[in-house]
Design a protein around this motif. Sequence first.
Motif, PDB file in Angstrom:
ATOM      1  N   THR A  41       0.835  -1.190   0.000  1.00 43.82           N
ATOM      2  CA  THR A  41       0.000   0.000   0.000  1.00 43.82           C
ATOM      3  C   THR A  41       0.870   1.239   0.000  1.00 43.82           C
ATOM      4  OG1 THR A  41      -1.762  -1.138   1.188  1.00 43.82           O
ATOM      5  CG2 THR A  41      -1.813   1.262   1.218  1.00 43.82           C
ATOM      6  N   GLY A  42       0.525   2.212  -0.840  1.00 42.83           N
ATOM      7  CA  GLY A  42       1.311   3.425  -0.965  1.00 42.83           C
ATOM      8  C   GLY A  42       1.164   4.349   0.231  1.00 42.83           C
ATOM      9  N   THR A  43       1.916   5.434   0.183  1.00 45.04           N
ATOM     10  CA  THR A  43       1.947   6.351   1.322  1.00 45.04           C
ATOM     11  C   THR A  43       0.629   7.079   1.533  1.00 45.04           C
ATOM     12  OG1 THR A  43       2.853   8.087  -0.121  1.00 45.04           O
ATOM     13  CG2 THR A  43       4.428   6.713   1.087  1.00 45.04           C
ATOM     14  N   THR A  44      -0.166   7.229   0.489  1.00 49.34           N
ATOM     15  CA  THR A  44      -1.453   7.910   0.641  1.00 49.34           C
ATOM     16  C   THR A  44      -2.502   7.020   1.285  1.00 49.34           C
ATOM     17  OG1 THR A  44      -2.263   7.239  -1.544  1.00 49.34           O
ATOM     18  CG2 THR A  44      -0.991   9.292  -1.416  1.00 49.34           C
ATOM     19  N   GLY A  45      -2.258   5.719   1.292  1.00 52.87           N
ATOM     20  CA  GLY A  45      -3.227   4.785   1.855  1.00 52.87           C
ATOM     21  C   GLY A  45      -4.383   4.462   0.936  1.00 52.87           C
ATOM     22  N   ARG A  46      -4.427   5.083  -0.250  1.00 53.07           N
ATOM     23  CA  ARG A  46      -5.544   4.871  -1.177  1.00 53.07           C
ATOM     24  C   ARG A  46      -5.218   3.837  -2.246  1.00 53.07           C
ATOM     25  NH1 ARG A  46      -6.761   8.849  -4.456  1.00 53.07           N
ATOM     26  NH2 ARG A  46      -8.925   8.157  -4.639  1.00 53.07           N
ATOM     27  N   LEU A  60      -7.801   1.166  -5.976  1.00 53.81           N
ATOM     28  CA  LEU A  60      -7.847   2.557  -5.536  1.00 53.81           C
ATOM     29  C   LEU A  60      -9.176   2.821  -4.845  1.00 53.81           C
ATOM     30  CD1 LEU A  60      -6.218   5.228  -5.711  1.00 53.81           C
ATOM     31  CD2 LEU A  60      -7.458   5.725  -7.820  1.00 53.81           C
ATOM     32  N   GLU A 169       1.358   6.858  -7.665  1.00 51.42           N
ATOM     33  CA  GLU A 169       0.824   7.931  -6.832  1.00 51.42           C
ATOM     34  C   GLU A 169       1.201   9.304  -7.380  1.00 51.42           C
ATOM     35  OE1 GLU A 169       2.130   6.843  -2.874  1.00 51.42           O
ATOM     36  OE2 GLU A 169       0.176   5.929  -2.470  1.00 51.42           O
ATOM     37  N   GLU A 170       2.368   9.397  -8.005  1.00 55.48           N
ATOM     38  CA  GLU A 170       2.741  10.650  -8.676  1.00 55.48           C
ATOM     39  C   GLU A 170       1.714  10.988  -9.757  1.00 55.48           C
ATOM     40  OE1 GLU A 170       6.429  12.559 -11.311  1.00 55.48           O
ATOM     41  OE2 GLU A 170       6.298  10.399 -10.986  1.00 55.48           O
ATOM     42  N   SER A 173      -1.513  12.207  -8.455  1.00 54.38           N
ATOM     43  CA  SER A 173      -1.453  13.552  -7.870  1.00 54.38           C
ATOM     44  C   SER A 173      -1.515  14.656  -8.927  1.00 54.38           C
ATOM     45  CB  SER A 173      -0.163  13.714  -7.062  1.00 54.38           C
ATOM     46  OG  SER A 173       0.974  13.793  -7.918  1.00 54.38           O
TER      47      SER A 173
END
Length: 343
Positions: A41-46, A60, A169-170, A173
Amino acid sequence: MIFAVSPGTPGCGEERFIATLPFRLSPGSILQLPDESTQFTGTTGRLTIERLHHLYAASLGPYPSTDAAEQGLAELRAAVLWCAIEFSAGVRYPIETGAVNLFDEPITIPAVQPMAHIREVTGWTSTDGRYEAGEALVRPDHKRLVRFEFGQATVTAGIPIERFVAKAEEALSFKHLSKIARDEKLKLAIEVAMSHRFEASDNAQFITLITSLEALLPDLPVSPESSVAITEAAHIIRNKRDTFPRADPEWSALARLLGRIDKLRADSIGEGMRSFINAALERHPGLGDRQAISKQVLDAYNARSRLLHDGHVSQARLSAGLDFLRDFVPRLLRCLFREAASA
């Protein structure tokens, strides 16, 4: 493995929906998850990336509605394409969105394998539905769903999962990522370009890469004088056609010619490619010298035409064109992606 079954959702909690996109990487590429884990899981948690038996699945969410999750699924496709460009890896994923098969009434989980495994790991006594791991879909995470995965070809070594998720995630964003989700031509160009790594021969890779540039091109009208000449030619052909009865083969032949004449109102692919590439190089000078690159693109397109016409081109010409396209096409697509998603 013929097929595998596994829990496809947590199956509890409040109503919520997850966008899920399965994907494959080209031979020679694999995501390296830490410590043999199956999820990251990425840093955003999504965003979560999961390794299945023969696929990866990017998820997602959560989203409060299916409509919101559908939009998330479109953005997830764009994010995976961005990762493909960044890591120069071929990627394939479902274009169409599938559907979860929800039962009218919960079905009791049998006590025999392989379904007994679901009961053992989840504690469920029944299930609300099922879905196939190979389909892109919006899944209701609060339902007790079983995931079925069918056998596919395996792949081998290399991309750290942390870097892959960071790039995804980049992309997520970017301020206007939804523009990429709606830009069918750019998405197609990236899909075609990255698929070249699935091709075994240099000829097929070369044709695939130059075709990805062609997919970007808008229809460009010819000059006003040329358009007038085409109109006059069409008028002559139409008058000649109408001297024959419709049942006559000559009427049909001239009608087909009339259709071909009308298509001349759009400029040639070669000229359209030259104009498009020059405009892109003017907006993105970091791609390199405009005159040199424009010539290399045109040379590659002409070589492609010769290859399709004759079945072969010289190995030196093919190698030079392929080396150029392997370097230039991903860099161009990266610029166009950022341009569209950030503007």
